[in-house]
Design a protein around this motif. Sequence first.
Motif, PDB file in Angstrom:
ATOM      1  N   LEU A  46       0.645  -5.130 -10.578  1.00 55.24           N
ATOM      2  CA  LEU A  46       1.629  -5.457  -9.548  1.00 55.24           C
ATOM      3  C   LEU A  46       2.465  -6.622 -10.068  1.00 55.24           C
ATOM      4  CD1 LEU A  46      -0.286  -5.466  -6.124  1.00 55.24           C
ATOM      5  CD2 LEU A  46       1.025  -3.627  -7.174  1.00 55.24           C
TER       6      LEU A  46
ATOM      7  N   VAL B 157      -3.396  -1.937  -9.987  1.00 57.03           N
ATOM      8  CA  VAL B 157      -3.654  -0.817  -9.083  1.00 57.03           C
ATOM      9  C   VAL B 157      -4.945  -0.131  -9.535  1.00 57.03           C
ATOM     10  CG1 VAL B 157      -2.764   1.372  -8.173  1.00 57.03           C
ATOM     11  CG2 VAL B 157      -1.192  -0.510  -8.676  1.00 57.03           C
TER      12      VAL B 157
ATOM     13  N   ALA C 274      -1.547   4.133 -10.942  1.00 59.02           N
ATOM     14  CA  ALA C 274      -2.915   3.669 -11.178  1.00 59.02           C
ATOM     15  C   ALA C 274      -2.991   2.938 -12.511  1.00 59.02           C
ATOM     16  CB  ALA C 274      -3.874   4.854 -11.173  1.00 59.02           C
TER      17      ALA C 274
ATOM     18  N   GLN D  24       0.846  -1.211   0.000  1.00 58.57           N
ATOM     19  CA  GLN D  24       0.000   0.000   0.000  1.00 58.57           C
ATOM     20  C   GLN D  24       0.875   1.253   0.000  1.00 58.57           C
ATOM     21  OE1 GLN D  24      -3.315   0.058   2.659  1.00 58.57           O
ATOM     22  NE2 GLN D  24      -3.585   2.258   2.535  1.00 58.57           N
TER      23      GLN D  24
ATOM     24  N   TYR E  25       3.859   2.096  -8.005  1.00 64.98           N
ATOM     25  CA  TYR E  25       2.994   1.358  -8.928  1.00 64.98           C
ATOM     26  C   TYR E  25       1.849   2.297  -9.279  1.00 64.98           C
ATOM     27  CZ  TYR E  25       5.449  -2.718  -7.066  1.00 64.98           C
ATOM     28  OH  TYR E  25       6.405  -3.603  -6.687  1.00 64.98           O
TER      29      TYR E  25
ATOM     30  N   LEU F 188      -7.839  -0.661  -3.146  1.00 72.83           N
ATOM     31  CA  LEU F 188      -6.594  -0.148  -3.738  1.00 72.83           C
ATOM     32  C   LEU F 188      -6.181  -0.887  -4.999  1.00 72.83           C
ATOM     33  CD1 LEU F 188      -4.480   0.465  -0.555  1.00 72.83           C
ATOM     34  CD2 LEU F 188      -4.776   2.101  -2.392  1.00 72.83           C
ATOM     35  N   VAL F 189      -6.563  -2.155  -5.082  1.00 71.42           N
ATOM     36  CA  VAL F 189      -6.206  -2.930  -6.269  1.00 71.42           C
ATOM     37  C   VAL F 189      -7.422  -3.713  -6.743  1.00 71.42           C
ATOM     38  CG1 VAL F 189      -3.796  -3.233  -5.518  1.00 71.42           C
ATOM     39  CG2 VAL F 189      -5.473  -5.017  -5.013  1.00 71.42           C
TER      40      VAL F 189
ATOM     41  N   ILE G 267       2.270   1.791  -3.387  1.00 67.92           N
ATOM     42  CA  ILE G 267       1.247   2.322  -4.314  1.00 67.92           C
ATOM     43  C   ILE G 267       1.053   3.817  -4.025  1.00 67.92           C
ATOM     44  CG2 ILE G 267      -1.219   2.261  -4.880  1.00 67.92           C
ATOM     45  CD1 ILE G 267      -1.086  -0.823  -4.350  1.00 67.92           C
ATOM     46  N   GLU G 268       0.960   4.151  -2.737  1.00 70.04           N
ATOM     47  CA  GLU G 268       0.716   5.557  -2.379  1.00 70.04           C
ATOM     48  C   GLU G 268       1.895   6.458  -2.742  1.00 70.04           C
ATOM     49  OE1 GLU G 268      -2.605   4.614   1.050  1.00 70.04           O
ATOM     50  OE2 GLU G 268      -0.584   5.159   1.686  1.00 70.04           O
TER      51      GLU G 268
ATOM     52  N   THR H   5      -2.808  -9.212  -1.144  1.00 74.06           N
ATOM     53  CA  THR H   5      -3.471  -8.518  -2.262  1.00 74.06           C
ATOM     54  C   THR H   5      -4.999  -8.555  -2.091  1.00 74.06           C
ATOM     55  OG1 THR H   5      -3.253 -10.480  -3.638  1.00 74.06           O
ATOM     56  CG2 THR H   5      -1.619  -8.751  -3.975  1.00 74.06           C
TER      57      THR H   5
ATOM     58  N   GLY I 271      -7.280   4.980  -6.633  1.00 74.41           N
ATOM     59  CA  GLY I 271      -7.030   4.724  -5.219  1.00 74.41           C
ATOM     60  C   GLY I 271      -8.307   4.248  -4.553  1.00 74.41           C
TER      61      GLY I 271
END
Length: 264
Positions: free
Chosen positions: A51, A91, A47, A37, A45, A80-81, A40-41, A72, A95
């Motif tokens: 992954l 992703v 949007a 996470q 990775y 998130l995914v 991603i934030e 995941t 978000g």
Amino acid sequence: MPARLSSPVPSALAAALPSGAGLSSSPRYLQVAGALQAAIERGEYPAGSALPAERELAARLGVSRVTVRQATLKLAERGLVVRRHGSGTFVAASGPERIQHPLSRLTSFTEDMHSRGLSAGGQVLSFGAGHPNPQEAMQLGLSPGQRVYRVRRLRTAGGEALAVEESILSAERLGILSAADVQDVSLYALMQQRGAAPVRALRQLRAVNADQELAELLGVPLGAALLSTERVAWDAAGRAVELARASYRGDRYDFVMELREAGT
Ligand code: GLP
């Protein structure tokens, strides 16, 4: 080759994971979910990107594929995914889904979350009986000598902390109340059972920054933007039944209001 097989595992991601079991009290898959996470934030990775494959992540992070899968799944639960059968984990476009909260409808937190298919939680952080301060007495239409209950709860949706709400309730209007009565239940449903259902409310909204305590409770960085609201609610007889002060996560909540042309 599909992009996900060539996506490198950022070294910061691997570094974020403590090696060896038992170093952290949280389950391994939650540690992996947290590290993913964070990656991603941070935009590692973007949007829409894939992954790395489960196998690759497992090897790089030194955990089992089952652990990566559980992680995941957790991220999918958080919005998130998106897991696509046979093609991998991607992703999510924007978000986690933000909570759209219409300001013109008087609903409870539980109703709001249930309407989104989420379970609602209300962990009691503190509970007490006492007297209102002069300002609270005025807002609730009580005399300073009358008794109130103060209930502070951590509100969660699907297990994720979204808000801290404090309700000040007239003891006379609500009857005897204990912490157990309000733990993980809908306060508004309880008020309805006791003939004090709120039917109208006035709410003020302002922006604040999370202090240390709120940051820890809500799992956001110190100073993160929060939406702070104060609301007085009245029952059908026009008696003020709740004075509520709440702090909602600014990264998860959108307060939406409908505006109409004057006179319509
Ligand atoms: C909303 C209101 C609060 C109220 C709560 C009751 O979040 N802003 O003032 O206390 O709903 O929710 P529940 O019935 O789920 O306890």
